[in-house]
Structures are given as C-alpha cells and as structure tokens.
Design an enzyme around this catalytic site. Structure first.
Site, short mmCIF file in Angstrom:
data_model
loop_
_atom_site.label_atom_id
_atom_site.label_comp_id
_atom_site.label_asym_id
_atom_site.label_seq_id
_atom_site.Cartn_x
_atom_site.Cartn_y
_atom_site.Cartn_z
N ALA A 172 37.51 44.43 43.80
CA ALA A 172 36.89 43.26 44.42
C ALA A 172 36.86 42.14 43.39
O ALA A 172 36.20 42.26 42.36
CB ALA A 172 35.48 43.59 44.89
N SER B 232 36.07 38.24 42.48
CA SER B 232 35.36 37.01 42.86
C SER B 232 35.94 35.78 42.19
O SER B 232 35.56 34.66 42.52
CB SER B 232 33.89 37.13 42.49
OG SER B 232 33.73 37.16 41.08
N GLY C 187 35.62 35.48 38.87
CA GLY C 187 34.86 35.38 37.64
C GLY C 187 35.41 36.29 36.56
O GLY C 187 36.34 37.07 36.78
N CYS D 127 24.40 40.64 50.83
CA CYS D 127 25.85 40.51 50.72
C CYS D 127 26.49 41.83 50.32
O CYS D 127 27.49 42.27 50.91
CB CYS D 127 26.19 39.41 49.73
SG CYS D 127 27.96 39.08 49.57
N GLY E 132 33.04 44.45 39.44
CA GLY E 132 32.61 44.02 38.12
C GLY E 132 31.11 44.04 37.92
O GLY E 132 30.61 43.41 36.99
N CYS F 265 25.01 31.93 45.84
CA CYS F 265 26.26 31.17 45.70
C CYS F 265 26.36 30.01 46.68
O CYS F 265 27.03 29.02 46.40
CB CYS F 265 27.45 32.11 45.87
SG CYS F 265 27.53 32.94 47.48
#
Length: 377
Positions: free
Chosen positions: A18, A20, A22, A112, A136, A208
């Site tokens: 997964a 993102s 980042g 989420c 992460g 976010c």
C-alpha cells in the site's frame, strides 16, 4: 521460510504494498524489492484533492499519487491507482462530520484503516494474487502461541498501534509491517540509499482531508445548515455565553471557549461535556473532568478477556502514556475501570488495551461512548 513468514523463496512470493506516496510506504516497497520479492504497488485515490487539499504532508491526493508512481518506476515494479473516493467519503469523511455533530471527537485515520485500507484494499491485494499486504505503518506483527499478535513499534515516537486497534486477527494473518522494528531516521537514511525522491518529504498529517486543521469548516461544508448556535453553560447551571456550534468544541478543551471576562472565578474552565441535542456546551473546573471509567462500543478483541475482566494498560488518546485499568467484556462492548480517575476523556475517541506486563502487545480496543449513550447500552 522467507522473511515474511511464507514458505517460499522471495522471488516466488508476490507482495502487494500500500503506497501513499510518502517516505514510509516507499521504503517498504524498496526494501521488499531489494530482498527479491515480487512487489506490486497500489495507491488509493481517496478524495477529490482539488476539493480538500492543496498542501504538503497529505496522503492519497494528486501529488502523492504522482510520487508513488515515480518510486515504482524507479524500482521497476507495477503500480496501480484505484479510485476509492466514493467509499472513502461514505466510510470516513461522512462519519467524521456526523461524529462532530453528535458531540464526539472522531479519529478518521482509524476508520480509514478499518473500513477502507484493511478491508477493501486487503481484498484487492488478494485479487491480485498477493501472498501478503505490506504497509509502512510503525507497528509490529509477531507470532504468538495463538497466532499473530499486534505490538507497539520499536520507535515510541512513531508507534501507530493506537490507530490500528481495530485490525482483526484474520487481517493480521495477511498483513506485514516491515518498518515496525526501525526508527524513523533509519527509514529516511534508507530512502536516501535507494535514491528515492521522497526521502525528504514531510510526514503525512493525521487528518488528510482537512485543509487547515479547522475541522469545523469541513463539517459546515459537508453538512450545510446542520450546525446550530447554542449556550455555553457552567456545570452549576449559569449561562456564560453563546457558541456558533458544538462542532468547534471537544471535551477537555481549555482555550478558545469564547467566555473570556464573563466568569468571576479565576480558576481555568474546561469543556466538561457536550450536549448536542440541546446544542449546549458545558464547562467547569478541571476536577469536573475526572472519570472513573468509560463504556465502549464496537470493541475489537485481539485477545479474549476472562469472565471477570483483565488488568490492562489503556490509552485514551494517541499521544498519552498508557495507564492501568480493568477491562470487562459486556454484551454491547466493554466497560473500562481506571485505577485512577482520568481527565479529558472524549467521546468518539478510542480506548486501546495493552498487556499490563510489558505494555507492548495490543489486546484490543473500542470507541468511547457519551455518558447518555453508555446508560442506554
């Protein structure tokens, strides 16, 4: 047995990561790729980034999707972007707005993970033939006598176990957290070694989709006309002022109450409770915040409690130090009795249980109910 606990060679093990956009998820993908695994990157577009965000430090918006793709291109691995905007709005953003209108203080990051990333994304990873889904997150997964256990990260400043309390045992079977045993500076150093452009990228923000940290503005945009003004009342019944909506207040809040110069006492006042049905904010001295315990709903048990309850350590907010308590299972969820009264307990937040001996293993957790909800449960 490879490093992910799969009885295959890394080259024969497909891992879905997964991503993102980042540094943490990017390093996760790079590490697994370096170890020889077949890595596939997936990024979820969770909201209309033009509507919600144009700032650094956000995940799953336009720039971040681009960054994730750039990392995958550098590593030479496939990258897919999935449109989960509708699911995210229904499961997370709408819940966030409605929770504030109910006088609660929500944690959308937990929702989420619970309703999108570890449910829908996990199923997508299976559909892609992934043996595991890696993220992460700074949390550890360890095998115990009864199966996989969820534990705090090595780096206490980065630990995200509080936000992952709703992860089920079945999900833990499939999930992997390669960064849980690392500290953040080491992760950034790896990003530099791998030559990732995101190595110096700022960390993502907790919420976010909130542009400026002004939660009330987002709620008013999502629920126009639903925010009503009301009274600010002292616990003794004295009306001290008025407010523009309960969404601007949270239990334990001291600053920005809007009653400056209207109170004879010099003692500081705090938000003691919120009464959304009456559009009332109740304030009082710090001692009025003391709570002997809480009632929880939607409890996720990662270790079944004894009939008489189990002594644990609990966290009522992500940044607090764990405190001792006794938790008992109830038909509606759980009841928690603190060894010492706790202050600023906010309905809508999570109460997460850790083992009493080490404080490392997550035993479960649930959502804190308002007192009137607890009585009805």
């Amino acid at each position: 047995m490879n490093s992910l606990g799969i009885d295959k060679r890394p080259a024969d093990t497909r891992v879905v990561v997964a991503m993102s956009g980042g540094v943490d998820s990017s390093v996760t993908a790079a590490l697994l790729h370096e170890q020889g695994y077949e890595v596939i990157g997936i990024t979820l577009q969770l909201y209309d980034h033009g509507m919600a965000l144009q700032k650094k430090g956000a995940c799953c918006a336009g720039q971040d999707i681009y960054d994730a793709r750039q990392v995958c291109d550098r590593l030479g691995i496939p990258h897919y972007v999935l449109d989960y905007e509708s699911a995210f709005r229904e499961a997370v953003i709408d819940d966030f707005a409605d929770a504030y209108l109910r006088g609660e203080t929500p944690i959308p990051c937990v929702r989420c993970n619970q309703r999108v990333k570890f449910r829908d994304l996990l199923q997508t990873a299976r559909d892609l033939g992934g043996e595991v889904l890696a993220t992460g997150h700074y949390v550890q997964r360890a095998m115990g006598p009864a199966g996989p256990e969820l534990r705090r990260a090595v780096d206490p400043n980065r630990d995200q176990s509080y936000f992952l309390f709703a992860t089920t045992g079945e999900q833990l079977d499939y999930l992997r957290f390669p960064l849980g045993g690392m500290e953040k500076p080491a992760v950034r150093a790896l990003a530099q070694r791998f030559g990732l452009e995101v190595a110096d990228k700022p960390d993502s923000q907790d919420i976010c989709f909130v542009p400026t940290g002004r939660y009330g503005d987002v709620v008013q945009k999502l629920r126009p006309g639903a925010v009503e003004a009301g009274e600010i009342v002292h616990v003794d019944g004295t009306v001290l002022g008025r407010h523009d909506g309960v969404i601007h207040y949270t239990v334990g809040q001291r600053k920005g109450l809007g009653i400056g110069g209207r109170v004879e006492s010099t003692d500081a006042l705090y938000v003691v409770r919120i009464e959304p049905e009456a559009h009332r904010v109740v304030v009082g001295p710090r001692e009025a915040l003391a709570k002997p315990g809480v009632t929880l709903t939607e409890v996720n048990w990662l270790a079944a409690p004894d009939a008489g309850g189990i002594p644990v350590l609990v966290k009522l907010r992500s940044a607090m130090a764990p405190v001792p308590a006794l938790v008992r299972a109830t038909p509606a969820g759980a009841s928690v009795s603190f060894d010492d009264p706790q202050y600023g307990v906010s309905p809508g937040q999570a109460c997460v249980f850790y083992d009493r001996d080490s404080g490392e293993r997550v035993l479960g957790g649930g959502w804190i109910l308002r007192e009137e909800q607890a009585l009805a449960a």
